[in-house]
Design an enzyme around this catalytic site. Sequence first.
Site, PDB file in Angstrom:
ATOM      1  N   ASP A  10      58.759  22.058  12.946  1.00 14.16           N
ATOM      2  CA  ASP A  10      59.052  21.595  14.305  1.00 14.16           C
ATOM      3  C   ASP A  10      60.491  21.976  14.656  1.00 14.16           C
ATOM      4  O   ASP A  10      61.412  21.851  13.848  1.00 14.16           O
ATOM      5  CB  ASP A  10      58.866  20.077  14.390  1.00 14.16           C
ATOM      6  CG  ASP A  10      58.794  19.586  15.826  1.00 14.16           C
ATOM      7  OD1 ASP A  10      57.713  19.160  16.248  1.00 14.16           O
ATOM      8  OD2 ASP A  10      59.836  19.638  16.523  1.00 14.16           O
ATOM      9  N   ILE A  11      60.703  22.441  15.885  1.00 15.96           N
ATOM     10  CA  ILE A  11      62.022  22.914  16.307  1.00 15.96           C
ATOM     11  C   ILE A  11      63.011  21.747  16.466  1.00 15.96           C
ATOM     12  O   ILE A  11      64.225  21.956  16.412  1.00 15.96           O
ATOM     13  CB  ILE A  11      61.885  23.712  17.633  1.00 15.96           C
ATOM     14  CG1 ILE A  11      63.048  24.655  17.814  1.00 15.96           C
ATOM     15  CG2 ILE A  11      61.721  22.791  18.834  1.00 15.96           C
ATOM     16  CD1 ILE A  11      62.845  25.677  18.937  1.00 15.96           C
ATOM     17  N   ASN A  60      49.454  13.110  18.950  1.00 13.32           N
ATOM     18  CA  ASN A  60      49.760  12.502  20.238  1.00 13.32           C
ATOM     19  C   ASN A  60      48.761  13.019  21.272  1.00 13.32           C
ATOM     20  O   ASN A  60      48.405  14.201  21.253  1.00 13.32           O
ATOM     21  CB  ASN A  60      51.183  12.852  20.668  1.00 13.32           C
ATOM     22  CG  ASN A  60      52.224  12.292  19.708  1.00 13.32           C
ATOM     23  OD1 ASN A  60      52.058  11.200  19.182  1.00 13.32           O
ATOM     24  ND2 ASN A  60      53.292  13.046  19.468  1.00 13.32           N
ATOM     25  N   GLY A  76      52.487  10.390  24.372  1.00 10.99           N
ATOM     26  CA  GLY A  76      53.698  11.158  24.085  1.00 10.99           C
ATOM     27  C   GLY A  76      53.463  12.636  23.852  1.00 10.99           C
ATOM     28  O   GLY A  76      54.306  13.318  23.273  1.00 10.99           O
ATOM     29  N   GLN A  77      52.329  13.151  24.326  1.00 10.51           N
ATOM     30  CA  GLN A  77      52.053  14.570  24.117  1.00 10.51           C
ATOM     31  C   GLN A  77      52.881  15.417  25.083  1.00 10.51           C
ATOM     32  O   GLN A  77      52.885  15.165  26.298  1.00 10.51           O
ATOM     33  CB  GLN A  77      50.561  14.865  24.320  1.00 10.51           C
ATOM     34  CG  GLN A  77      50.186  16.304  23.973  1.00 10.51           C
ATOM     35  CD  GLN A  77      48.678  16.538  23.947  1.00 10.51           C
ATOM     36  OE1 GLN A  77      47.884  15.660  24.260  1.00 10.51           O
ATOM     37  NE2 GLN A  77      48.300  17.760  23.576  1.00 10.51           N
ATOM     38  N   HIS A 126      47.691  19.614  18.119  1.00 13.44           N
ATOM     39  CA  HIS A 126      48.475  19.808  16.897  1.00 13.44           C
ATOM     40  C   HIS A 126      48.610  18.500  16.147  1.00 13.44           C
ATOM     41  O   HIS A 126      48.618  17.423  16.749  1.00 13.44           O
ATOM     42  CB  HIS A 126      49.860  20.388  17.207  1.00 13.44           C
ATOM     43  CG  HIS A 126      50.614  19.622  18.243  1.00 13.44           C
ATOM     44  ND1 HIS A 126      50.335  19.743  19.595  1.00 13.44           N
ATOM     45  CD2 HIS A 126      51.616  18.713  18.148  1.00 13.44           C
ATOM     46  CE1 HIS A 126      51.146  18.948  20.285  1.00 13.44           C
ATOM     47  NE2 HIS A 126      51.933  18.301  19.434  1.00 13.44           N
ATOM     48  N   LEU A 127      48.733  18.616  14.836  1.00 14.60           N
ATOM     49  CA  LEU A 127      49.030  17.478  13.971  1.00 14.60           C
ATOM     50  C   LEU A 127      50.493  17.560  13.587  1.00 14.60           C
ATOM     51  O   LEU A 127      50.988  18.634  13.204  1.00 14.60           O
ATOM     52  CB  LEU A 127      48.229  17.563  12.671  1.00 14.60           C
ATOM     53  CG  LEU A 127      46.819  16.996  12.596  1.00 14.60           C
ATOM     54  CD1 LEU A 127      45.877  17.806  13.452  1.00 14.60           C
ATOM     55  CD2 LEU A 127      46.354  16.995  11.143  1.00 14.60           C
ATOM     56  N   HIS A 128      51.190  16.433  13.657  1.00 13.05           N
ATOM     57  CA  HIS A 128      52.536  16.334  13.098  1.00 13.05           C
ATOM     58  C   HIS A 128      52.394  15.861  11.649  1.00 13.05           C
ATOM     59  O   HIS A 128      51.754  14.837  11.390  1.00 13.05           O
ATOM     60  CB  HIS A 128      53.367  15.289  13.844  1.00 13.05           C
ATOM     61  CG  HIS A 128      53.633  15.609  15.276  1.00 13.05           C
ATOM     62  ND1 HIS A 128      54.840  16.080  15.715  1.00 13.05           N
ATOM     63  CD2 HIS A 128      52.845  15.510  16.381  1.00 13.05           C
ATOM     64  CE1 HIS A 128      54.802  16.235  17.034  1.00 13.05           C
ATOM     65  NE2 HIS A 128      53.594  15.903  17.463  1.00 13.05           N
TER      66      HIS A 128
HETATM   67  P1  AMP Z   1      53.943  16.565  21.079  1.00  9.64           P
HETATM   68  O1  AMP Z   1      54.946  15.654  21.720  1.00  9.64           O
HETATM   69  O2  AMP Z   1      52.995  15.819  20.159  1.00  9.64           O
HETATM   70  O3  AMP Z   1      53.224  17.437  22.082  1.00  9.64           O
HETATM   71  O4  AMP Z   1      54.782  17.483  20.117  1.00  9.64           O
HETATM   72  C1  AMP Z   1      55.252  18.743  20.476  1.00  9.64           C
HETATM   73  C2  AMP Z   1      56.224  19.150  19.412  1.00  9.64           C
HETATM   74  O5  AMP Z   1      56.446  20.532  19.528  1.00  9.64           O
HETATM   75  C3  AMP Z   1      57.591  18.447  19.510  1.00  9.64           C
HETATM   76  O6  AMP Z   1      57.855  17.732  18.307  1.00  9.64           O
HETATM   77  C4  AMP Z   1      58.554  19.618  19.698  1.00  9.64           C
HETATM   78  O7  AMP Z   1      59.786  19.433  19.037  1.00  9.64           O
HETATM   79  C5  AMP Z   1      57.759  20.784  19.145  1.00  9.64           C
HETATM   80  N1  AMP Z   1      58.116  22.095  19.663  1.00  9.64           N
HETATM   81  C6  AMP Z   1      58.276  22.442  20.968  1.00  9.64           C
HETATM   82  N2  AMP Z   1      58.577  23.753  21.075  1.00  9.64           N
HETATM   83  C7  AMP Z   1      58.595  24.251  19.811  1.00  9.64           C
HETATM   84  C8  AMP Z   1      58.839  25.536  19.247  1.00  9.64           C
HETATM   85  N3  AMP Z   1      59.135  26.609  20.016  1.00  9.64           N
HETATM   86  N4  AMP Z   1      58.781  25.678  17.906  1.00  9.64           N
HETATM   87  C9  AMP Z   1      58.514  24.614  17.131  1.00  9.64           C
HETATM   88  N5  AMP Z   1      58.253  23.392  17.593  1.00  9.64           N
HETATM   89  C10 AMP Z   1      58.301  23.195  18.912  1.00  9.64           C
END
Ligand code: AMP
Length: 114
Positions: free
Chosen positions: A30-31, A87, A93-94, A100-102
Amino acid sequence: MDTCLFCQIASRERPVKMVYEDEQSVAFEDINPKAPVHILIVPRQHLATILDATQADDRLLGHLLLVANLIAKQIGIAERGFRLVINCNSEGGQAVYHLHLHLLGGRPLSWHPA
Ligand code: AMP
Ligand code: ZN
Protein backbone atom coordinates in the site's frame (compact mmCIF):
# COMPACT_ATOMS: atom_id res chain seq x y z
CA MET A 1 -11.48 -0.45 -17.32
CA ASP A 2 -8.76 1.77 -18.75
CA THR A 3 -9.15 4.40 -16.04
CA CYS A 4 -9.24 2.10 -13.02
CA LEU A 5 -6.14 2.51 -10.86
CA PHE A 6 -5.97 -1.11 -9.74
CA CYS A 7 -6.62 -2.44 -13.27
CA GLN A 8 -3.65 -0.31 -14.37
CA ILE A 9 -1.51 -1.68 -11.54
CA ALA A 10 -2.54 -5.27 -12.31
CA SER A 11 -1.54 -4.82 -15.95
CA ARG A 12 1.76 -3.19 -14.94
CA GLU A 13 0.87 0.19 -16.45
CA ARG A 14 1.64 1.79 -13.07
CA PRO A 15 4.65 0.94 -10.94
CA VAL A 16 4.13 -0.49 -7.45
CA LYS A 17 6.14 -2.58 -5.02
CA MET A 18 4.72 -5.90 -6.20
CA VAL A 19 5.02 -8.74 -3.70
CA TYR A 20 3.04 -11.50 -5.44
CA GLU A 21 1.49 -12.22 -8.83
CA ASP A 22 -0.45 -15.09 -10.34
CA GLU A 23 -2.97 -15.58 -13.15
CA GLN A 24 -5.89 -14.34 -11.10
CA SER A 25 -4.42 -11.80 -8.71
CA VAL A 26 -1.65 -9.39 -7.78
CA ALA A 27 -0.46 -8.17 -4.39
CA PHE A 28 1.54 -5.03 -3.70
CA GLU A 29 2.53 -2.69 -0.90
CA ASP A 30 0.00 0.00 0.00
CA ILE A 31 1.33 3.45 -0.93
CA ASN A 32 0.12 4.89 2.40
CA PRO A 33 0.71 2.07 4.88
CA LYS A 34 -1.33 2.01 8.10
CA ALA A 35 0.87 -0.68 9.66
CA PRO A 36 4.42 -2.02 9.20
CA VAL A 37 2.90 -4.62 6.87
CA HIS A 38 0.16 -3.26 4.61
CA ILE A 39 -0.32 -5.22 1.41
CA LEU A 40 -3.24 -5.01 -1.00
CA ILE A 41 -4.44 -8.24 -2.64
CA VAL A 42 -6.28 -7.47 -5.86
CA PRO A 43 -8.04 -9.69 -8.40
CA ARG A 44 -7.06 -9.03 -12.01
CA GLN A 45 -10.76 -9.12 -12.82
CA HIS A 46 -12.44 -5.76 -12.27
CA LEU A 47 -15.13 -6.02 -9.61
CA ALA A 48 -15.94 -2.57 -8.23
CA THR A 49 -16.92 -3.77 -4.75
CA ILE A 50 -17.48 -7.03 -2.91
CA LEU A 51 -21.18 -6.50 -3.69
CA ASP A 52 -20.43 -7.04 -7.37
CA ALA A 53 -19.19 -10.58 -6.78
CA THR A 54 -21.61 -13.36 -7.70
CA GLN A 55 -21.68 -17.13 -7.43
CA ALA A 56 -19.54 -17.19 -10.57
CA ASP A 57 -16.75 -15.55 -8.56
CA ASP A 58 -16.74 -17.96 -5.62
CA ARG A 59 -13.46 -19.59 -6.62
CA LEU A 60 -11.82 -16.22 -7.15
CA LEU A 61 -12.90 -15.00 -3.71
CA GLY A 62 -11.52 -18.15 -2.12
CA HIS A 63 -8.32 -17.72 -4.07
CA LEU A 64 -7.79 -14.20 -2.71
CA LEU A 65 -8.01 -15.52 0.86
CA LEU A 66 -5.49 -18.25 0.07
CA VAL A 67 -3.13 -15.67 -1.44
CA ALA A 68 -3.36 -13.72 1.82
CA ASN A 69 -2.60 -16.92 3.71
CA LEU A 70 0.45 -17.58 1.51
CA ILE A 71 1.83 -14.04 1.75
CA ALA A 72 1.37 -13.90 5.55
CA LYS A 73 3.41 -17.09 5.87
CA GLN A 74 6.03 -15.98 3.35
CA ILE A 75 6.69 -12.64 5.04
CA GLY A 76 6.75 -14.18 8.50
CA ILE A 77 3.74 -12.63 10.24
CA ALA A 78 1.47 -15.68 10.27
CA GLU A 79 2.26 -16.76 13.83
CA ARG A 80 2.15 -13.26 15.31
CA GLY A 81 -1.12 -12.58 13.55
CA PHE A 82 -2.55 -10.17 11.07
CA ARG A 83 -5.85 -8.82 9.80
CA LEU A 84 -7.68 -8.98 6.48
CA VAL A 85 -10.03 -6.12 5.68
CA ILE A 86 -12.41 -5.41 2.80
CA ASN A 87 -13.89 -1.92 2.78
CA CYS A 88 -17.18 -1.52 0.89
CA ASN A 89 -18.77 1.71 -0.38
CA SER A 90 -18.60 5.09 1.29
CA GLU A 91 -19.46 4.28 4.89
CA GLY A 92 -17.17 1.27 4.72
CA GLY A 93 -14.34 3.63 3.81
CA GLN A 94 -13.75 2.36 0.29
CA ALA A 95 -11.67 4.79 -1.78
CA VAL A 96 -10.62 2.66 -4.75
CA TYR A 97 -13.53 0.99 -6.52
CA HIS A 98 -11.77 -2.19 -7.57
CA LEU A 99 -12.18 -5.00 -5.04
CA HIS A 100 -9.15 -5.50 -2.79
CA LEU A 101 -8.18 -7.10 0.50
CA HIS A 102 -5.98 -5.21 2.94
CA LEU A 103 -3.44 -7.47 4.67
CA LEU A 104 -2.33 -5.62 7.79
CA GLY A 105 0.19 -6.68 10.39
CA GLY A 106 3.55 -6.14 12.02
CA ARG A 107 2.08 -4.42 15.08
CA PRO A 108 -0.79 -5.03 17.47
CA LEU A 109 -3.89 -3.84 15.65
CA SER A 110 -6.57 -1.73 17.29
CA TRP A 111 -9.99 -1.23 15.77
CA HIS A 112 -10.34 0.80 12.54
CA PRO A 113 -6.91 -0.17 11.31
CA ALA A 114 -7.38 0.46 7.58
P1 AMP B 1 -9.75 1.44 0.27
O1 AMP B 1 -9.94 2.64 1.15
O2 AMP B 1 -10.17 0.15 0.95
O3 AMP B 1 -10.39 1.62 -1.09
O4 AMP B 1 -8.20 1.31 0.09
C1 AMP B 1 -7.50 1.84 -0.99
C2 AMP B 1 -6.05 1.75 -0.65
O5 AMP B 1 -5.31 1.93 -1.82
C3 AMP B 1 -5.58 2.81 0.37
O6 AMP B 1 -5.04 2.17 1.52
C4 AMP B 1 -4.51 3.57 -0.41
O7 AMP B 1 -3.42 3.97 0.39
C5 AMP B 1 -4.12 2.57 -1.48
N1 AMP B 1 -3.56 3.13 -2.70
C6 AMP B 1 -4.08 4.16 -3.43
N2 AMP B 1 -3.31 4.40 -4.52
C7 AMP B 1 -2.30 3.49 -4.49
C8 AMP B 1 -1.18 3.21 -5.32
N3 AMP B 1 -0.93 3.92 -6.45
N4 AMP B 1 -0.35 2.20 -4.97
C9 AMP B 1 -0.57 1.51 -3.85
N5 AMP B 1 -1.61 1.71 -3.03
C10 AMP B 1 -2.46 2.69 -3.33
ZN1 ZN C 1 -10.29 -2.17 -11.96
